[in-house]
Scaffold this motif. Structure first.
Motif, PDB file in Angstrom:
ATOM      1  N   THR A 219       4.444  11.703   7.032  1.00 31.32           N
ATOM      2  CA  THR A 219       3.900  11.110   5.808  1.00 31.32           C
ATOM      3  C   THR A 219       2.621  10.341   6.117  1.00 31.32           C
ATOM      4  OG1 THR A 219       6.092  10.937   4.804  1.00 31.32           O
ATOM      5  CG2 THR A 219       4.391   9.474   3.943  1.00 31.32           C
ATOM      6  N   ALA A 220       2.630   9.597   7.221  1.00 33.24           N
ATOM      7  CA  ALA A 220       1.428   8.878   7.626  1.00 33.24           C
ATOM      8  C   ALA A 220       0.267   9.843   7.843  1.00 33.24           C
ATOM      9  CB  ALA A 220       1.699   8.067   8.893  1.00 33.24           C
ATOM     10  N   ALA A 221       0.545  10.984   8.457  1.00 36.74           N
ATOM     11  CA  ALA A 221      -0.509  11.978   8.682  1.00 36.74           C
ATOM     12  C   ALA A 221      -1.058  12.499   7.360  1.00 36.74           C
ATOM     13  CB  ALA A 221       0.032  13.127   9.529  1.00 36.74           C
TER      14      ALA A 221
ATOM     15  N   SER B 239      -3.750   1.579   5.442  1.00 35.89           N
ATOM     16  CA  SER B 239      -2.726   0.541   5.551  1.00 35.89           C
ATOM     17  C   SER B 239      -1.342   1.108   5.271  1.00 35.89           C
ATOM     18  CB  SER B 239      -3.032  -0.600   4.579  1.00 35.89           C
ATOM     19  OG  SER B 239      -4.251  -1.229   4.899  1.00 35.89           O
ATOM     20  N   ALA B 240      -1.249   1.988   4.285  1.00 36.36           N
ATOM     21  CA  ALA B 240       0.035   2.612   3.966  1.00 36.36           C
ATOM     22  C   ALA B 240       0.541   3.437   5.145  1.00 36.36           C
ATOM     23  CB  ALA B 240      -0.113   3.492   2.727  1.00 36.36           C
ATOM     24  N   ALA B 241      -0.364   4.189   5.773  1.00 38.16           N
ATOM     25  CA  ALA B 241       0.022   5.012   6.926  1.00 38.16           C
ATOM     26  C   ALA B 241       0.503   4.141   8.078  1.00 38.16           C
ATOM     27  CB  ALA B 241      -1.151   5.880   7.370  1.00 38.16           C
ATOM     28  N   GLN B 242      -0.194   3.048   8.333  1.00 39.80           N
ATOM     29  CA  GLN B 242       0.204   2.146   9.413  1.00 39.80           C
ATOM     30  C   GLN B 242       1.596   1.574   9.164  1.00 39.80           C
ATOM     31  OE1 GLN B 242      -2.443  -1.164   9.963  1.00 39.80           O
ATOM     32  NE2 GLN B 242      -1.571  -1.732  11.942  1.00 39.80           N
TER      33      GLN B 242
ATOM     34  N   CYS C  55     -13.668   7.115  13.059  1.00 41.18           N
ATOM     35  CA  CYS C  55     -13.071   7.196  14.396  1.00 41.18           C
ATOM     36  C   CYS C  55     -11.675   6.578  14.406  1.00 41.18           C
ATOM     37  CB  CYS C  55     -13.969   6.496  15.410  1.00 41.18           C
ATOM     38  SG  CYS C  55     -15.510   7.368  15.769  1.00 41.18           S
ATOM     39  N   ASN C  56     -11.534   5.421  13.777  1.00 37.82           N
ATOM     40  CA  ASN C  56     -10.216   4.785  13.715  1.00 37.82           C
ATOM     41  C   ASN C  56      -9.205   5.669  12.993  1.00 37.82           C
ATOM     42  OD1 ASN C  56     -10.941   2.442  15.075  1.00 37.82           O
ATOM     43  ND2 ASN C  56     -11.568   1.372  13.217  1.00 37.82           N
ATOM     44  N   LEU C  57      -9.644   6.268  11.876  1.00 38.64           N
ATOM     45  CA  LEU C  57      -8.743   7.134  11.120  1.00 38.64           C
ATOM     46  C   LEU C  57      -8.365   8.378  11.921  1.00 38.64           C
ATOM     47  CD1 LEU C  57     -10.380   6.935   7.567  1.00 38.64           C
ATOM     48  CD2 LEU C  57      -8.190   5.920   8.275  1.00 38.64           C
ATOM     49  N   LEU C  58      -9.326   8.950  12.622  1.00 37.62           N
ATOM     50  CA  LEU C  58      -9.035  10.142  13.432  1.00 37.62           C
ATOM     51  C   LEU C  58      -8.024   9.835  14.537  1.00 37.62           C
ATOM     52  CD1 LEU C  58     -12.609  11.697  13.715  1.00 37.62           C
ATOM     53  CD2 LEU C  58     -10.631  12.759  12.616  1.00 37.62           C
TER      54      LEU C  58
ATOM     55  N   PRO D 243       0.804  -1.236   0.000  1.00 36.06           N
ATOM     56  CA  PRO D 243       0.000   0.000   0.000  1.00 36.06           C
ATOM     57  C   PRO D 243       0.829   1.275   0.000  1.00 36.06           C
ATOM     58  CG  PRO D 243      -0.940  -1.600   1.512  1.00 36.06           C
ATOM     59  CD  PRO D 243       0.366  -2.179   1.048  1.00 36.06           C
ATOM     60  N   GLN D 244       1.972   1.273   0.691  1.00 35.93           N
ATOM     61  CA  GLN D 244       2.781   2.494   0.731  1.00 35.93           C
ATOM     62  C   GLN D 244       3.379   2.844  -0.625  1.00 35.93           C
ATOM     63  OE1 GLN D 244       3.182  -0.233   2.573  1.00 35.93           O
ATOM     64  NE2 GLN D 244       5.337  -0.723   3.000  1.00 35.93           N
ATOM     65  N   MET D 245       3.476   1.859  -1.522  1.00 39.93           N
ATOM     66  CA  MET D 245       3.943   2.130  -2.876  1.00 39.93           C
ATOM     67  C   MET D 245       2.829   2.738  -3.738  1.00 39.93           C
ATOM     68  SD  MET D 245       7.094   1.218  -2.837  1.00 39.93           S
ATOM     69  CE  MET D 245       7.474   1.193  -4.585  1.00 39.93           C
ATOM     70  N   LEU D 246       1.605   2.499  -3.332  1.00 39.97           N
ATOM     71  CA  LEU D 246       0.448   2.996  -4.083  1.00 39.97           C
ATOM     72  C   LEU D 246      -0.025   4.364  -3.606  1.00 39.97           C
ATOM     73  CD1 LEU D 246      -1.756  -0.245  -3.937  1.00 39.97           C
ATOM     74  CD2 LEU D 246      -0.335   0.473  -5.847  1.00 39.97           C
TER      75      LEU D 246
END
Length: 476
Positions: free
Chosen positions: A167-169, A155-158, A190-193, A131-134
């Protein structure tokens, strides 16, 4: 709820593109565009597609982004190599300079770029890319309501938050931008926040982190005790670092009052965070009371037990119980030795108080050893918000040990990071340490300047109560 309050910054590539092109003189930009427009039509198309794909690119990915046959892409790449627009690098190619790539990217129309990013993402998915490549392509192509893209960005942020929280933010903010606002998506929001608030705090985006944590508290159901405790901790931490210590206490006390039972295990993070706030304002008795409440809880996990012991050292020192403080330090050593980096990381701000307490009881050499490990953890996990406190403590410790040549750069780095993060409290701590190191080195005018500056951030911090860092600055 106002989605506009959720930060949705551009990804790192787009930020770099904007900053680079903004600094390029018009004559240079015009020369690069002239160079690119002198290419054949297929050459221009491949240059634009390659700029979308990335710094390094393979012919197949360029062909997918440009919607052309791979053989045609290879022929065009031969032209680009001959004109020194791109250069071969093993089985890949790269632009001769980032500015050339940026010029090619900017020369493409916005709608075409969006489609090219989407095609690049589709190609990479087919190759099994992580995911981080996408993420860069998803940010620049996914439409509102694309829940699959929301999941990819999360998933990429995690995957990168421990080493690149900023970058995750970025990616989490964009995931929220894509997410529809309705009851069905509320748990995901909520999870994303919560993830965004943590990434913003860790990377030093304090004001944004506070706003995100507040929004999470508004959305989370009352019965979701664990996640509400996490949101309250995030909110309190950012409030305190921004100078609102009483506001930090207020949000924690409000959450404690909402609990069905003050001794449920979910109360532990709230008591620990309150203990941090009380020790920070010099209220050692209140801090000790919070720690006593924690010890009443059943099933306290090892990281929380470590944090509780670590926070007990400073109140014991303030109360004059040096033997008790030393016993707690021994307990901390035992508990800390059994924890992984992942288990220590959530309590890094607690370890800063632990190290300062260890210095206060005179264990300077041991504190330096502990600080070196914790600074390494903070750097490797991108925790800018706590790094200034740890470096300030290290500078003080090295100064007390007479290692002034090593203390000075540690203090300077602490000050630089504190200013970057924008926390008045962190600036006060760092400037106080720097002032002491300078004074011990005999540089009295510079020391007085640093000490005077160290008092000003605390004065701007909107605190209404006593402050241990400000008190040290005044003493200095």
């Amino acid at each position: 709820m106002n989605i506009g309050r959720v930060p949705a910054p551009r990804d790192a590539h787009s930020e770099a593109l904007a900053s680079m092109t903004a600094e390029v003189p018009d004559t240079v930009r015009d020369a690069l565009l002239m160079e690119l427009t002198s290419l054949s039509g297929i050459g221009q198309l491949v240059a634009k597609a390659a700029a979308v794909v990335g710094d390094e690119f393979e012919p197949a990915a360029v062909a997918a982004a440009g919607e052309i046959a791979e053989a045609d892409a290879l022929t065009a790449l031969d032209e680009l190599v001959a004109r020194d627009v791109v250069r071969p690098d093993a089985a890949r190619f790269r632009f001769r300079h980032p500015l050339v790539r940026h010029a090619a990217y900017a020369s493409a129309k916005a709608g075409w770029r969006m489609g090219a990013h989407g095609r690049a993402a589709h190609f990479l998915r087919g190759k099994g890319a992580q995911p981080q490549m996408l993420a860069h392509h998803v940010v620049n192509s996914a439409p509102f309501g694309d829940l699959a893209s929301v999941g990819e960005l999360a998933s990429a942020a995690q995957a990168v938050v421990s080493r690149a929280p900023a970058t995750a933010a970025h990616w989490l903010g964009n995931a929220l931008r894509l997410l529809p606002e309705n009851e069905a998506t509320r748990p995901t929001r909520c999870n994303l926040l919560l993830a965004l608030g943590n990434a913003q705090l860790t990377s030093g985006q304090l004001g944004a982190g506070r706003d995100t944590a507040r929004e999470a508290l508004q959305l989370l159901p009352a019965e979701d005790l664990a996640r509400r405790a996490l949101a309250a901790r995030l909110c309190a931490t950012t409030e305190r670092m921004l100078g609102s210590r009483e506001a930090a206490k207020a949000v924690l006390l409000a959450e404690l009052r909402k609990l069905p039972d003050p001794l449920v295990v979910e109360a532990a993070p709230l008591y620990i965070r309150l203990a941090v706030e009380y020790v920070g304002t010099g209220e050692a008795a209140e801090c000790a009371r919070m720690l006593a409440e924690i010890r009443k809880l059943d099933h306290l996990d090892p990281p929380a037990a470590f944090a509780t012991a670590a926070l007990g050292v400073m109140p014991a020192y303030i109360a004059g119980d040096i033997p008790g403080a030393l016993d707690l330090l021994d307990e901390v050593d035992r508990r800390m030795s059994g924890l992984t980096v992942a288990e220590i990381t959530p309590w890094m701000d607690v370890t800063a108080w632990l190290c300062w307490a260890e210095l206060m009881v005179g264990r300077h050499a041991q504190a330096v050893t502990r600080l070196d490990r914790l600074i390494e953890i903070a750097r490797s996990t991108g925790q800018q918000f706590v790094l200034a406190y740890l470096l300030a403590a290290k500078a003080f410790a090295l100064g007390r040990l007479g290692r002034l040549a090593a203390a000075a750069p540690a203090a300077e780095e602490a000050c630089d990071i504190a200013r970057l993060v924008g926390s008045g409290e962190a600036q006060t701590m760092s400037l106080t340490a720097q002032a002491l190191v300078l004074a011990w080195a005999g540089e009295y005018p510079a020391a007085l300047k640093a000490a005077s500056e160290g008092r000003r951030p605390a004065g701007r911090a909107r605190s209404t109560g006593p402050c241990w860092p400000a008190a040290r600055a005044a003493w200095c």
